[in-house]
Enzyme design. Sequence first.
Site, mmCIF file in Angstrom:
data_model
loop_
_atom_site.group_PDB
_atom_site.id
_atom_site.type_symbol
_atom_site.label_atom_id
_atom_site.label_comp_id
_atom_site.label_asym_id
_atom_site.label_seq_id
_atom_site.Cartn_x
_atom_site.Cartn_y
_atom_site.Cartn_z
ATOM 1 N N GLU A 129 114.088 -5.001 24.643
ATOM 2 C CA GLU A 129 113.473 -6.027 25.496
ATOM 3 C C GLU A 129 112.278 -5.479 26.278
ATOM 4 O O GLU A 129 111.270 -6.167 26.480
ATOM 5 C CB GLU A 129 114.532 -6.568 26.475
ATOM 6 C CG GLU A 129 114.061 -7.703 27.340
ATOM 7 C CD GLU A 129 113.601 -8.919 26.543
ATOM 8 O OE1 GLU A 129 114.432 -9.569 25.915
ATOM 9 O OE2 GLU A 129 112.384 -9.206 26.557
ATOM 10 N N LYS A 205 102.602 -4.548 20.535
ATOM 11 C CA LYS A 205 103.442 -5.628 21.084
ATOM 12 C C LYS A 205 103.321 -6.889 20.227
ATOM 13 O O LYS A 205 104.301 -7.588 19.997
ATOM 14 C CB LYS A 205 103.030 -5.900 22.534
ATOM 15 C CG LYS A 205 103.382 -4.717 23.449
ATOM 16 C CD LYS A 205 102.684 -4.824 24.783
ATOM 17 C CE LYS A 205 103.072 -3.684 25.706
ATOM 18 N NZ LYS A 205 102.203 -3.559 26.869
HETATM 19 N N1 HSE Z 1 100.636 0.615 29.235
HETATM 20 C C1 HSE Z 1 101.335 -0.617 29.098
HETATM 21 C C2 HSE Z 1 100.539 -1.712 29.806
HETATM 22 C C3 HSE Z 1 102.701 -0.492 29.704
HETATM 23 O O1 HSE Z 1 99.613 -1.382 30.559
HETATM 24 O O2 HSE Z 1 100.828 -2.873 29.589
HETATM 25 C C4 HSE Z 1 103.556 -1.702 29.484
HETATM 26 O O3 HSE Z 1 103.903 -1.839 28.141
#
Ligand code: HSE
Length: 434
Positions: A129, A205
Amino acid sequence: MKTINIGLMGFGTVGTGVVRLLSEHAALLAHRVGTSLRLRRIADRDIESPRPVEVDPKILTTDPQQIIEDPSVDIVVELLGGITPTRELCLEALHRRKHLVTANKALLATHGLELFEAASKSRVDLGFEASVCGGIPIIRALREGLVANRITSIVGIVNGTCNYILTKMTQEGRSFQEILQEAQREGYAEADPSLDVDGIDSAHKLQILASIAYRSYVDLRSIYIEGIRAVDPSDIQYAKELGYRVKLLAIAKEVGGELEVRVHPALIPEDHLLASVGGVFNAVLIEGNAAGSLIFYGRGAGQMPTASAVVSDIVEIAQNIVHQRPSRPPHLPEITTVEVSLKEMDRLRTGYYLRVMAIDKPGVLSKVSGILGEHHISIASVIQKGRREQRTVPVVMMTHEAQEGDMRKALAEIDRLDMVTGRTVCLRVEGSHT
Ligand code: HSE
Ligand code: NDP
């Protein structure tokens, strides 16, 4: 009832948050799980530096392998980051039939199939998650809450560091480098911040979200990726004057039976739902054919929001153990059965913002607009910023919807003109068509 033993690999930003939640909310979590959760071991290279949370020094080790080999550990929580040796450690944990929780989107986006297959084979859970949008429960929403929908689009601000940088550049006009250092100090940025600013973290992501939403393993290499290094403060300013904000967007869209998967900076109208998402906040707009439009908003990075998501997975897995529920069906391998054809970037249709650096003299505009016209690109508006006869001035244009391949050919021709003195800046426009 048996205590659930947790082995934590990585006592850095997020690891510290997880230890804090497990210790400060111990009674509440024990009540929700039905038994207590015990931190059995913690591994980190640095076990000497003080942390803002107290732990028994006897559970600290510098060697993550000790966690994997400890037969009493039920759930391994991987917060080391990176691919090597993390991949091997995770695979071994799964082979040893330990449940795994990870926030490591880079690992999942590149080796997800292998990890899910290992989890499936060993009949253990794999929770992730925290890997997308920090504290926002977006994975559960897509996997469970929206399971009845055909997802038509996902448009998100999924990198807190980039959103923080773009917001500060918009509001304060400060330099990219200075703001990045600030994001690093706050613990938002990846250990290697180029993953953030070059759009790679957003692509990781998007790979995870799109694979769940479209039930097809989207190859990371098929995602078009452009980061924010080339976004100039002047373009942010011009966009603002035109009523737009510049955001780094991660987009997965089903158009005419094909899937677009892309990460790039884009202009969005200032009244768009994502335009007011500032700082380290993330937001994802999802369109489902049954549920309609949904927006998920929250802190996408940082110690405690990410720890909140990690602990949500620990609790779910611990509940499964307590109630002797079989591990959840694996989420990614099952989806490989669905074929999705990906749309090539050249066939994308969208509006564009252009900044042409041209000599201020008669005939320039007609040349540029002539080339655009020859490539079926229609101009919606043009503004020349300033007047400097026979010297370079920025000419800012917004186009109507056009095809990416046509735009690329037109830009190549425009940039070859004698009267054009620098590479034309081209940003896509999302959320409305000019
Ligand atoms: N480096 C990532 C960001 C951390 O700045 O969103 C969170 O996944
Ligand atoms: P940190 O760098 O703060 O923490 C990782 C810790 O693990 C460091 O102390 C590091 O030591 C240690 N470590 C790494 N490799 C080893 C190893 N082989 N052996 C022993 N110790 C090791 O990272 P974060 O806590 O920020 O991130 C952890 C994970 O969570 C990453 O996958 C990240 O992408 C993800 N994530 C982070 C978010 C955030 O906001 N920070 C949000 C969402 C996900 P050293 O510093 O010496 O390398």
